[in-house]
Motif scaffolding. Structure first.
Motif: not given
Length: 343
Positions: A293-319
């Motif tokens: 607060v007040p200068d950095l939002t969640l979306m402004a801090a997000a990495s690229s969509a591809r990087a986030q999708r790969l991260l999500l796949i890795v998390l699902l594989a590790g669960l």
């Protein structure tokens, strides 16, 4: 600042961070609280109280830090600008917190291997309990700093002091509140885990006292938020969810204390878990959509969509590896001991 829309993957990753943070506080936070009761062990059963704490956290304390590691990894990969900003702005308390975590773990291991009652063991015990007390205060102070509005970021660069955001009354109140909540969790858990009735009564009284301190410090932090975190205070008072949410949290807190008073320990444990999750959820909702607060939002801090999708796949594989492993660990080391066969 207008908030940009948040993608579905970012929502999922933020949810993973929140769940991991809750699990870390419920499990690792209780370990910190165990250190508090180790430091405050008094009376004719002081040694037995310390042994109970040691037996409760000994087999699983290292595994509980898995959730902190998960938070760091997902945050670093999924929201790197926020990770960078927080690491820079709060590098002093963050470093002290990590030192505390390492010290308490090392001291705990050395104390368990030392000769019982000698000078060296007492010194390791003091290091363990002191580090366990200081670390959650620092963790809470960092949370207070994140929602205070005192950390300023311009063009991705942190500006201002490295001490002012967290060395202030509001972050300190949040830090002490976090410490009291850890102690409340630990004492309540121990009322379920110990089998000796005298020890159970010791921890019941400590849980009741810690629960009351949690309430007092919550009010103190809320009062200080007028100057120390005005955005959070406004959200906690004026949004549509605010007062029903407060009522739900208060219900969980009262239920925990009433159950402890009535010696219904498993109900008390469930209620204090619910109370803790609601507190963390309230913090997240009141700060949303900002990470800092007040200068950095969640979306402004997000990495690229591809990087986030790969991260999500890795998390699902590790669960499928992580979750069953932890379930086995807890079933082996935290299940009640089988009753001895009749003579």
């Amino acid at each position: 600042m207008n908030a940009a829309p948040i993608s579905g993957v970012s929502w999922l990753l933020a949810g993973v961070i929140f769940v991991a943070l809750c699990l870390y506080f419920l499990l690792g936070g209780a370990d910190f609280g165990g250190g508090v009761w180790d430091l405050l062990a008094r009376g004719p059963r002081a040694a037995a109280q310390r042994r109970a704490v040691e037996a409760a956290i000994g087999p699983i304390w290292e595994a509980n830090h898995v959730w902190l590691i998960l938070v760091v990894v997902v945050f670093f990969t999924g929201f790197p600008p926020a990770f960078a900003a927080i690491s820079v702005a709060l590098h002093v308390p963050l470093t002290l917190f990590v030192v505390g975590v390492v010290l308490r773990g090392s001291a705990f291991a050395f104390r368990a291997s030392d000769t019982e009652g000698d000078v060296q063991q007492r010194r390791w015990g003091l290091i363990f309990s002191s580090a366990s007390t200081i670390a959650p205060v620092l963790l809470g102070m960092m949370v207070g700093a994140l929602c205070s509005g005192r950390i300023r970021i311009s063009d991705g660069i942190v500006t201002g002091s490295f001490f002012t955001p967290w060395l202030a009354p509001f972050p300190l109140a949040v830090g002490l509140f976090a410490l009291a909540l850890c102690a409340f969790l630990a004492a309540t858990y121990l009322t379920v885990e110990v089998t000796d009735e005298d020890l159970r009564e010791d921890f019941r009284r400590r849980a009741l006292g810690a629960g009351l301190v949690v309430g007092v410090l919550a009010l103190a932090a809320f009062a200080l938020s007028g100057q120390g975190g005005p955005r959070v205070r406004q959200a906690l008072m004026l949004r549509r969810w605010s007062w029903p949410f407060h009522a739900l949290t208060a219900t969980a807190a009262v239920t925990a204390l009433a159950a402890l008073r009535a010696r219904r320990y498993r109900l008390a444990r469930a209620a204090v878990v619910a109370q803790t999750v609601l507190i963390l959820l309230g913090w997240g909702l009141s700060q949303f959509p900002f990470v800092v607060v007040p200068d950095l939002t969640l979306m402004a801090a997000a990495s690229s969509a591809r990087a986030q999708r790969l991260l999500l796949i890795v998390l699902l594989a590790g669960l499928p590896v992580l979750v069953p492993s932890l379930i086995v660990l807890f079933r082996v080391f935290k299940a009640p001991a089988p009753r001895a066969p009749p003579p």
